[in-house]
Design an enzyme around this catalytic site. Structure first.
Site, mmCIF file in Angstrom:
data_model
loop_
_atom_site.group_PDB
_atom_site.id
_atom_site.type_symbol
_atom_site.label_atom_id
_atom_site.label_comp_id
_atom_site.label_asym_id
_atom_site.label_seq_id
_atom_site.Cartn_x
_atom_site.Cartn_y
_atom_site.Cartn_z
ATOM 1 N N HIS A 1 11.256 9.918 25.182
ATOM 2 C CA HIS A 1 11.022 9.172 26.424
ATOM 3 C C HIS A 1 11.782 9.820 27.573
ATOM 4 O O HIS A 1 12.896 10.327 27.396
ATOM 5 C CB HIS A 1 11.521 7.731 26.298
ATOM 6 C CG HIS A 1 10.704 6.849 25.415
ATOM 7 N ND1 HIS A 1 9.534 7.242 24.810
ATOM 8 C CD2 HIS A 1 10.902 5.548 25.042
ATOM 9 C CE1 HIS A 1 9.050 6.230 24.107
ATOM 10 N NE2 HIS A 1 9.859 5.199 24.230
ATOM 11 N N ARG B 1 0.824 -1.224 0.000
ATOM 12 C CA ARG B 1 0.000 0.000 0.000
ATOM 13 C C ARG B 1 0.854 1.268 0.000
ATOM 14 O O ARG B 1 0.353 2.352 -0.338
ATOM 15 C CB ARG B 1 -0.960 0.011 1.185
ATOM 16 C CG ARG B 1 -0.305 0.104 2.542
ATOM 17 C CD ARG B 1 -1.346 0.157 3.658
ATOM 18 N NE ARG B 1 -0.735 0.211 4.973
ATOM 19 C CZ ARG B 1 -0.372 -0.842 5.679
ATOM 20 N NH1 ARG B 1 -0.549 -2.059 5.174
ATOM 21 N NH2 ARG B 1 0.182 -0.717 6.871
ATOM 22 N N CYS C 1 13.817 0.801 22.901
ATOM 23 C CA CYS C 1 14.110 2.221 23.066
ATOM 24 C C CYS C 1 14.232 2.618 24.536
ATOM 25 O O CYS C 1 15.149 3.372 24.920
ATOM 26 C CB CYS C 1 13.041 3.055 22.386
ATOM 27 S SG CYS C 1 11.344 2.589 22.798
#
Length: 347
Positions: free
Chosen positions: A255, A52, A141
């Site tokens: 974060h 897509r 992460c």
């Protein structure tokens, strides 16, 4: 668990053909940005994504980069492949890329805890790259941002116990979660109803326990378990005592982490500041007079992890424990930048 033929001697050529899998996602776009910004040598770059997304145009430097559909033949002639399209894609296509001669730097959790796959933070354990099996895992992460500032301390005064509380941004759940945060915040400000589609709870002006499955036996969710297991593997300390609490907060892409760690010997805040003042990948932001400490707004777009609030843990009368607070860009050092730094070491 899949195993791979030893490939640690496999070289990445000086100007490799590079493939970026998941090129249209949040991390894939950042990988391309890091390659461009750091002038990573290459002969060509292939942007790969789902059917897509095929036909979309990305930019690399001043030239357009066409996105092509990921297939098994996508890796013919590829020397270096960055994967950032999720675990199922990595499990299917990373072994194919290796079989075609590529070295893979994988950003998913698919291979992180596999014994023969190195889990690498360049500031901590670059020596592990010497025996990779064709795949190198990029850590979680939250784990990267949590433990990178701790490594130089651990080398001088071993850390025996670690308590981690994370405040994780929308970017960790991908571009769709970032857009959901924008849209839901706009709706909340306009007092309009909004039905979330990506995350399980309302995100605007809210926070909640990380949206991964909770293990009923331990009470820890998958994100917390990843932080614990990966910290032990990266440090090479299987008995490191770690507890983690991971929370999703309404921040776009950086974060934050609250850390309390206990060392083998007594340690002072000034000693920690001295150690971190020369630590690679770390910047001290610890202005007590102005009450200015690491914040997502400052960490966003920055390569370094910001560290501050460095203070004694007053609950430990032995003087062996320190508390601190850090912030790091989840899409950069928490993902794309760390992957590109790994690839730089391979060169």
């Amino acid at each position: 668990m899949q195993s791979f033929a030893a490939a640690g001697s496999r070289r990445v050529p000086a100007k490799p053909v590079i493939a970026v899998v998941g090129a249209t996602g949040a991390v894939g776009i950042e990988i391309l940005g890091c390659l461009e910004k750091r002038r990573f040598p290459h002969s060509s770059i292939r942007a790969l994504a789902s059917a897509r997304s095929a036909g979309k145009q990305l930019s690399f430097g001043d030239k357009p980069l066409a996105v092509t559909e990921l297939t098994e033949s996508s890796f013919d002639g590829v020397d270096l492949a960055f994967f950032s399209a999720g675990g199922s894609i990595s499990r299917k296509y990373a072994p194919i890329a290796v079989s075609r001669g590529a070295v893979v730097v994988d950003n998913s959790s698919a291979f992180r805890m596999q014994n023969d796959v190195p889990l690498v933070v360049p500031e901590i354990n670059p020596e592990m790259l010497a025996r990779h099996p064709g795949i190198i895992a990029n850590p979680n992460c939250a784990a990267i941002i949590s433990i990178t500032p701790l490594w130089p301390i651990h080398k001088l005064n071993p850390i025996r116990r670690l308590i981690v509380s994370t405040y994780q941004a929308a970017s960790g759940a991908g571009a769709a979660a970032m857009e959901e945060l924008r849209e839901s915040t706009r709706a909340a400000l306009e007092d309009k109803p909004y039905q979330q589609k990506v995350l399980p709870h309302p995100y605007a002006f809210n926070l909640f326990s990380h949206n991964t499955k909770v293990d009923p036996a331990t009470g820890y969710n998958e994100e917390e378990s990843k932080v614990i297991a990966e910290a032990r593997k990266i440090f090479g300390e299987p008995d490191l005592m770690v507890s983690a609490t991971c929370v999703r907060v309404p921040v776009l892409r950086a974060h934050c982490v609250s850390l309390t760690f206990e060392c083998e010997r007594p340690i002072t805040p000034d000693e920690v500041r001295t150690i971190l003042s020369t630590a690679p990948g770390v910047q001290i932001v610890d202005d007590i007079e102005r009450n200015y400490f690491p914040m997502p707004k400052d960490a966003t777009g920055a390569d370094d992890i910001l560290v501050g609030r460095i203070r004694k843990d007053l609950s430990d009368v032995t003087g062996k424990s320190i508390s601190l607070f850090c912030a790091g860009d989840q899409l950069l050092k928490g993902a794309a930048l760390n992957a590109v730094q790994i690839a730089e070491l391979l060169l």
